[in-house]
Design a protein around this motif. Structure first.
Motif, PDB file in Angstrom:
ATOM      1  N   LEU A   1       0.820  -1.211   0.000  1.00  0.00           N
ATOM      2  CA  LEU A   1       0.000   0.000   0.000  1.00  0.00           C
ATOM      3  C   LEU A   1       0.856   1.265   0.000  1.00  0.00           C
ATOM      4  O   LEU A   1       0.402   2.327   0.429  1.00  0.00           O
ATOM      5  N   LYS A   2       2.077   1.163  -0.474  1.00  0.00           N
ATOM      6  CA  LYS A   2       3.010   2.288  -0.414  1.00  0.00           C
ATOM      7  C   LYS A   2       2.558   3.489  -1.240  1.00  0.00           C
ATOM      8  O   LYS A   2       2.990   4.614  -0.995  1.00  0.00           O
ATOM      9  N   HIS A   3       1.659   3.261  -2.204  1.00  0.00           N
ATOM     10  CA  HIS A   3       1.166   4.351  -3.039  1.00  0.00           C
ATOM     11  C   HIS A   3       0.066   5.157  -2.357  1.00  0.00           C
ATOM     12  O   HIS A   3      -0.365   6.184  -2.870  1.00  0.00           O
ATOM     13  N   ILE A   4      -0.377   4.687  -1.182  1.00  0.00           N
ATOM     14  CA  ILE A   4      -1.424   5.395  -0.434  1.00  0.00           C
ATOM     15  C   ILE A   4      -0.764   6.259   0.625  1.00  0.00           C
ATOM     16  O   ILE A   4       0.050   5.778   1.423  1.00  0.00           O
ATOM     17  N   ARG A   5      -1.131   7.522   0.670  1.00  0.00           N
ATOM     18  CA  ARG A   5      -0.455   8.504   1.510  1.00  0.00           C
ATOM     19  C   ARG A   5      -0.452   8.119   2.990  1.00  0.00           C
ATOM     20  O   ARG A   5       0.555   8.255   3.675  1.00  0.00           O
ATOM     21  N   GLU A   6      -1.572   7.624   3.500  1.00  0.00           N
ATOM     22  CA  GLU A   6      -1.670   7.358   4.942  1.00  0.00           C
ATOM     23  C   GLU A   6      -1.075   6.021   5.368  1.00  0.00           C
ATOM     24  O   GLU A   6      -0.843   5.787   6.559  1.00  0.00           O
ATOM     25  N   ALA A   7      -0.822   5.112   4.406  1.00  0.00           N
ATOM     26  CA  ALA A   7      -0.505   3.731   4.738  1.00  0.00           C
ATOM     27  C   ALA A   7       0.791   3.579   5.526  1.00  0.00           C
ATOM     28  O   ALA A   7       0.846   2.849   6.525  1.00  0.00           O
TER      29      ALA A   7
ATOM     30  N   PHE B   1       2.474   5.729   7.352  1.00  0.00           N
ATOM     31  CA  PHE B   1       2.378   6.272   8.715  1.00  0.00           C
ATOM     32  C   PHE B   1       1.638   5.309   9.632  1.00  0.00           C
ATOM     33  O   PHE B   1       2.062   5.049  10.765  1.00  0.00           O
ATOM     34  N   LEU B   2       0.521   4.761   9.150  1.00  0.00           N
ATOM     35  CA  LEU B   2      -0.262   3.830   9.959  1.00  0.00           C
ATOM     36  C   LEU B   2       0.505   2.539  10.213  1.00  0.00           C
ATOM     37  O   LEU B   2       0.405   1.954  11.301  1.00  0.00           O
ATOM     38  N   ALA B   3       1.273   2.079   9.229  1.00  0.00           N
ATOM     39  CA  ALA B   3       2.083   0.871   9.414  1.00  0.00           C
ATOM     40  C   ALA B   3       3.112   1.090  10.515  1.00  0.00           C
ATOM     41  O   ALA B   3       3.294   0.246  11.402  1.00  0.00           O
ATOM     42  N   PHE B   4       3.798   2.239  10.457  1.00  0.00           N
ATOM     43  CA  PHE B   4       4.780   2.564  11.494  1.00  0.00           C
ATOM     44  C   PHE B   4       4.114   2.695  12.860  1.00  0.00           C
ATOM     45  O   PHE B   4       4.606   2.165  13.861  1.00  0.00           O
ATOM     46  N   LEU B   5       2.976   3.383  12.900  1.00  0.00           N
ATOM     47  CA  LEU B   5       2.272   3.597  14.167  1.00  0.00           C
ATOM     48  C   LEU B   5       1.816   2.279  14.784  1.00  0.00           C
ATOM     49  O   LEU B   5       1.928   2.088  16.004  1.00  0.00           O
ATOM     50  N   SER B   6       1.314   1.373  13.956  1.00  0.00           N
ATOM     51  CA  SER B   6       0.826   0.094  14.476  1.00  0.00           C
ATOM     52  C   SER B   6       1.939  -0.704  15.136  1.00  0.00           C
ATOM     53  O   SER B   6       1.755  -1.282  16.215  1.00  0.00           O
ATOM     54  N   VAL B   7       3.122  -0.741  14.500  1.00  0.00           N
ATOM     55  CA  VAL B   7       4.264  -1.474  15.069  1.00  0.00           C
ATOM     56  C   VAL B   7       4.773  -0.789  16.326  1.00  0.00           C
ATOM     57  O   VAL B   7       5.019  -1.432  17.354  1.00  0.00           O
TER      58      VAL B   7
ATOM     59  N   LEU C   1      -1.730   4.601  30.623  1.00  0.00           N
ATOM     60  CA  LEU C   1      -1.050   4.775  29.345  1.00  0.00           C
ATOM     61  C   LEU C   1      -1.076   3.480  28.531  1.00  0.00           C
ATOM     62  O   LEU C   1      -1.257   3.501  27.309  1.00  0.00           O
ATOM     63  N   HIS C   2      -0.906   2.364  29.205  1.00  0.00           N
ATOM     64  CA  HIS C   2      -0.917   1.047  28.566  1.00  0.00           C
ATOM     65  C   HIS C   2      -2.237   0.821  27.830  1.00  0.00           C
ATOM     66  O   HIS C   2      -2.247   0.368  26.676  1.00  0.00           O
ATOM     67  N   PHE C   3      -3.343   1.163  28.468  1.00  0.00           N
ATOM     68  CA  PHE C   3      -4.647   0.985  27.832  1.00  0.00           C
ATOM     69  C   PHE C   3      -4.825   1.960  26.672  1.00  0.00           C
ATOM     70  O   PHE C   3      -5.376   1.618  25.627  1.00  0.00           O
ATOM     71  N   GLY C   4      -4.349   3.198  26.852  1.00  0.00           N
ATOM     72  CA  GLY C   4      -4.450   4.177  25.779  1.00  0.00           C
ATOM     73  C   GLY C   4      -3.699   3.750  24.536  1.00  0.00           C
ATOM     74  O   GLY C   4      -4.177   3.926  23.410  1.00  0.00           O
ATOM     75  N   PHE C   5      -2.530   3.149  24.723  1.00  0.00           N
ATOM     76  CA  PHE C   5      -1.753   2.671  23.584  1.00  0.00           C
ATOM     77  C   PHE C   5      -2.447   1.486  22.904  1.00  0.00           C
ATOM     78  O   PHE C   5      -2.299   1.286  21.700  1.00  0.00           O
ATOM     79  N   SER C   6      -3.194   0.710  23.674  1.00  0.00           N
ATOM     80  CA  SER C   6      -3.961  -0.397  23.085  1.00  0.00           C
ATOM     81  C   SER C   6      -4.992   0.142  22.102  1.00  0.00           C
ATOM     82  O   SER C   6      -5.203  -0.441  21.026  1.00  0.00           O
ATOM     83  N   ALA C   7      -5.648   1.238  22.464  1.00  0.00           N
ATOM     84  CA  ALA C   7      -6.638   1.843  21.574  1.00  0.00           C
ATOM     85  C   ALA C   7      -5.990   2.363  20.297  1.00  0.00           C
ATOM     86  O   ALA C   7      -6.533   2.211  19.195  1.00  0.00           O
ATOM     87  N   LEU C   8      -4.811   2.965  20.416  1.00  0.00           N
ATOM     88  CA  LEU C   8      -4.088   3.446  19.234  1.00  0.00           C
ATOM     89  C   LEU C   8      -3.657   2.283  18.345  1.00  0.00           C
ATOM     90  O   LEU C   8      -3.709   2.375  17.115  1.00  0.00           O
ATOM     91  N   SER C   9      -3.221   1.204  18.959  1.00  0.00           N
ATOM     92  CA  SER C   9      -2.808   0.021  18.204  1.00  0.00           C
ATOM     93  C   SER C   9      -3.967  -0.545  17.401  1.00  0.00           C
ATOM     94  O   SER C   9      -3.842  -0.846  16.215  1.00  0.00           O
ATOM     95  N   LEU C  10      -5.131  -0.679  18.053  1.00  0.00           N
ATOM     96  CA  LEU C  10      -6.308  -1.210  17.369  1.00  0.00           C
ATOM     97  C   LEU C  10      -6.723  -0.307  16.218  1.00  0.00           C
ATOM     98  O   LEU C  10      -6.980  -0.783  15.105  1.00  0.00           O
ATOM     99  N   SER C  11      -6.784   0.992  16.453  1.00  0.00           N
ATOM    100  CA  SER C  11      -7.254   1.910  15.412  1.00  0.00           C
ATOM    101  C   SER C  11      -6.318   1.922  14.208  1.00  0.00           C
ATOM    102  O   SER C  11      -6.778   1.955  13.061  1.00  0.00           O
ATOM    103  N   SER C  12      -5.012   1.881  14.436  1.00  0.00           N
ATOM    104  CA  SER C  12      -4.069   1.923  13.312  1.00  0.00           C
ATOM    105  C   SER C  12      -4.181   0.663  12.453  1.00  0.00           C
ATOM    106  O   SER C  12      -4.114   0.736  11.215  1.00  0.00           O
ATOM    107  N   VAL C  13      -4.385  -0.488  13.080  1.00  0.00           N
ATOM    108  CA  VAL C  13      -4.550  -1.735  12.330  1.00  0.00           C
ATOM    109  C   VAL C  13      -5.854  -1.712  11.528  1.00  0.00           C
ATOM    110  O   VAL C  13      -5.883  -2.072  10.340  1.00  0.00           O
TER     111      VAL C  13
END
Length: 301
Positions: free
Chosen positions: A83-89, A91-97, A122-134
């Motif tokens: 998905l490298k041709h998609i602008r947001e992809a 960033f979201l890949a990096f964020l998810s990892v 903070l641990h729970f907050g990062f879980s929400a970010l992980s789910l949303s990015s995936v």
């Protein structure tokens, strides 16, 4: 197009959601020390012998978290290439990892160094970010598969974009207030609803402050999303996607609000209600994150 990627992405998202649910279960059952203070071993053993229920809950959470982390890393590298041709992809890949690794490290640190309320929040907050990015990565793959139409980019206004971004950030703050309530054992600090101990401003205010302020934050969140839905239906009636997202957001926040009230009035006796409360706010954040992403795209003509 992207058939295997989409299938793998859905499986990964389900694992990440399961990690979030298990994390809520660990907190609700007080199983955070179910493996003692050793990590990645459990009481110094690879597989614990004669485990208690708390040990089973904590140990299974570790196993599923490890599998989810591996799946997220694979999905991110796959998305980076496919998905490298998609602008947001990318960033979201990096964020998810980044988020799944940080989440795991914080969980391990909590085991070894003790569970501090702020760290666990903070641990729970990062879980929400992980789910949303995936989830957003999966959505991008579905959008890219549709070659008939362009990616969703409805016409909107600068004011709407700012408002939705503000609501998204505010929702993330609400996640932290709720997690802080849970990890400071303040869930039942304010018996009754809508009053606290029968008063609008309770005595010994600072002893009930986490719960009291979380109620205020949650109420503002509900009002903010109702305003957003009305705004969208009145000013942007042709934008089907954001209309549906606004409706789903309202339904999720109503469920979140109702489950929170149920927790208080039932004296937190129902484990499934508390877990539902944690899951709904994470889904709400994901929904708002998608709305923010498409509103900040250049509108299609």
């Amino acid at each position: 197009m992207h058939k295997r990627f989409k299938f793998f992405g859905v499986i990964t998202a389900l694992f990440v959601l399961l990690v979030l649910i298990q994390g809520a279960l660990v907190s609700k059952t007080g199983s955070g020390e179910g493996c003692g203070d050793t990590w990645p071993l459990c009481f110094g053993e690879v597989v614990p012998l004669n485990p208690t229920m708390e040990t089973i809950i904590e140990y299974s959470h570790r196993i599923v978290s490890g599998l989810a982390g591996l799946l997220v890393i694979i999905l991110a590298f796959w998305a980076w290439k496919q998905l490298k041709h998609i602008r947001e992809a990318r960033f979201l890949a990096f964020l998810s990892v980044f988020m799944i690794i940080l989440q795991g490290l914080m969980g391990a640190g909590a085991v070894v160094f003790g569970q501090q309320p702020l760290v666990m929040a903070l641990h729970f907050g990062f879980s929400a970010l992980s789910l949303s990015s995936v989830v957003l990565l999966i959505i991008l793959s579905f959008e890219d598969s549709n070659k008939i139409s362009r990616p969703v980019a409805p016409k909107n206004s600068k004011g709407l974009r700012k408002y939705v971004l503000g609501v998204l950030l505010y929702c993330y703050a609400v996640i932290y207030t709720g997690a802080f309530v849970k990890h400071t054992d303040s869930t039942l600090a304010c018996p009754g609803f809508p009053t606290c101990n029968g008063k609008w401003i309770p005595d010994a205010f600072w002893t009930v402050a986490p719960q009291y302020f979380h109620r205020i934050f949650g109420t503002i969140m509900l009002i903010s999303l109702l305003i957003l839905a009305i705004w969208i239906f009145r000013k942007f009636p042709l934008s089907r996607t954001i209309k549906w997202l606004s409706v789903i957001s309202v339904l999720l926040v109503v469920g979140q609000f109702s489950s929170g009230i149920t927790i208080v009035l039932s004296l937190n006796q129902y484990l499934e209600v508390g877990m539902t409360h944690a899951v709904l706010v994470s889904l709400l954040f994901t929904c708002l994150a998608y709305m923010t992403m498409i509103l900040f795209r250049k509108p299609t003509k």
